[in-house]
Design a protein around this motif. Structure first.
Motif, PDB file in Angstrom:
ATOM      1  N   GLU A 173       8.252  -6.292 -16.006  1.00  0.00           N
ATOM      2  CA  GLU A 173       7.818  -6.860 -14.726  1.00  0.00           C
ATOM      3  C   GLU A 173       7.922  -5.825 -13.602  1.00  0.00           C
ATOM      4  O   GLU A 173       7.028  -5.719 -12.765  1.00  0.00           O
ATOM      5  N   THR A 174       8.999  -5.049 -13.600  1.00  0.00           N
ATOM      6  CA  THR A 174       9.171  -4.000 -12.596  1.00  0.00           C
ATOM      7  C   THR A 174       8.044  -2.978 -12.689  1.00  0.00           C
ATOM      8  O   THR A 174       7.492  -2.558 -11.673  1.00  0.00           O
ATOM      9  N   PHE A 175       7.717  -2.585 -13.908  1.00  0.00           N
ATOM     10  CA  PHE A 175       6.639  -1.619 -14.121  1.00  0.00           C
ATOM     11  C   PHE A 175       5.326  -2.145 -13.553  1.00  0.00           C
ATOM     12  O   PHE A 175       4.605  -1.427 -12.850  1.00  0.00           O
ATOM     13  N   LEU A 176       4.998  -3.407 -13.836  1.00  0.00           N
ATOM     14  CA  LEU A 176       3.735  -3.982 -13.365  1.00  0.00           C
ATOM     15  C   LEU A 176       3.684  -4.107 -11.848  1.00  0.00           C
ATOM     16  O   LEU A 176       2.641  -3.883 -11.233  1.00  0.00           O
ATOM     17  N   VAL A 177       4.805  -4.448 -11.233  1.00  0.00           N
ATOM     18  CA  VAL A 177       4.849  -4.556  -9.771  1.00  0.00           C
ATOM     19  C   VAL A 177       4.590  -3.185  -9.138  1.00  0.00           C
ATOM     20  O   VAL A 177       3.768  -3.045  -8.228  1.00  0.00           O
ATOM     21  N   PHE A 216       3.610   2.344   4.237  1.00  0.00           N
ATOM     22  CA  PHE A 216       3.669   1.867   2.859  1.00  0.00           C
ATOM     23  C   PHE A 216       4.509   2.812   1.997  1.00  0.00           C
ATOM     24  O   PHE A 216       5.406   2.381   1.264  1.00  0.00           O
ATOM     25  N   SER A 217       4.228   4.115   2.089  1.00  0.00           N
ATOM     26  CA  SER A 217       4.908   5.083   1.229  1.00  0.00           C
ATOM     27  C   SER A 217       6.394   5.194   1.548  1.00  0.00           C
ATOM     28  O   SER A 217       7.214   5.353   0.644  1.00  0.00           O
ATOM     29  N   VAL A 218       6.748   5.103   2.813  1.00  0.00           N
ATOM     30  CA  VAL A 218       8.168   5.186   3.181  1.00  0.00           C
ATOM     31  C   VAL A 218       8.943   4.004   2.604  1.00  0.00           C
ATOM     32  O   VAL A 218      10.026   4.179   2.031  1.00  0.00           O
ATOM     33  N   PHE A 219       8.395   2.813   2.716  1.00  0.00           N
ATOM     34  CA  PHE A 219       9.067   1.642   2.165  1.00  0.00           C
ATOM     35  C   PHE A 219       9.148   1.699   0.640  1.00  0.00           C
ATOM     36  O   PHE A 219      10.169   1.335   0.053  1.00  0.00           O
ATOM     37  N   LEU A 263      16.613   3.368  -3.708  1.00  0.00           N
ATOM     38  CA  LEU A 263      17.743   2.451  -3.567  1.00  0.00           C
ATOM     39  C   LEU A 263      17.890   1.481  -4.737  1.00  0.00           C
ATOM     40  O   LEU A 263      18.939   0.852  -4.887  1.00  0.00           O
ATOM     41  N   SER A 264      16.864   1.354  -5.570  1.00  0.00           N
ATOM     42  CA  SER A 264      16.937   0.404  -6.682  1.00  0.00           C
ATOM     43  C   SER A 264      17.887   0.859  -7.783  1.00  0.00           C
ATOM     44  O   SER A 264      18.390   0.038  -8.541  1.00  0.00           O
ATOM     45  N   GLY A 265      18.119   2.152  -7.895  1.00  0.00           N
ATOM     46  CA  GLY A 265      18.999   2.667  -8.931  1.00  0.00           C
ATOM     47  C   GLY A 265      18.254   3.044 -10.201  1.00  0.00           C
ATOM     48  O   GLY A 265      18.593   4.011 -10.861  1.00  0.00           O
ATOM     49  N   ASP A 266      17.253   2.287 -10.578  1.00  0.00           N
ATOM     50  CA  ASP A 266      16.437   2.588 -11.751  1.00  0.00           C
ATOM     51  C   ASP A 266      15.205   3.347 -11.276  1.00  0.00           C
ATOM     52  O   ASP A 266      14.304   2.771 -10.679  1.00  0.00           O
ATOM     53  N   ILE A 267      15.178   4.631 -11.523  1.00  0.00           N
ATOM     54  CA  ILE A 267      14.117   5.461 -10.949  1.00  0.00           C
ATOM     55  C   ILE A 267      12.961   5.685 -11.916  1.00  0.00           C
ATOM     56  O   ILE A 267      11.803   5.738 -11.499  1.00  0.00           O
TER      57      ILE A 267
END
Length: 87
Positions: free
Chosen positions: A2-6, A43-46, A53-57
């Protein structure tokens, strides 16, 4: 998955905006270019902050990069920007 698709979808949208911006610059359409540049920068900054910040890069970065590639390909094929010089 799901993370990948988002992140894929986010990368796709981001690169469509960037490609429209590039086409607007080439066509001399200043207003469209300014708006697209502003939106793309915010958009790119966010997105970058969110990935860091997610930890999973790895997974978000791969999704974002592949989405960006697909977005650029789609935008080059399917968008048109009218020149201000041809009015």
């Amino acid at each position: 998955m799901e993370t990948f698709l988002v992140y894929f979808a986010v990368g796709l949208v981001y690169d469509v905006i960037l490609t429209i911006d590039t086409k607007a610059v080439a066509a001399g359409n200043g207003w469209l270019s300014a708006v697209c540049s502003f939106v793309a920068t915010i958009f790119s900054v966010f997105i970058l902050a969110n990935i860091v910040l997610s930890g999973d890069i790895l997974i978000p970065t791969l999704g974002y990069a592949l989405g960006g590639s697909a977005g650029a390909y789609w935008a080059v094929r399917h968008t048109r920007v009218h020149s201000q010089f041809n009015k």
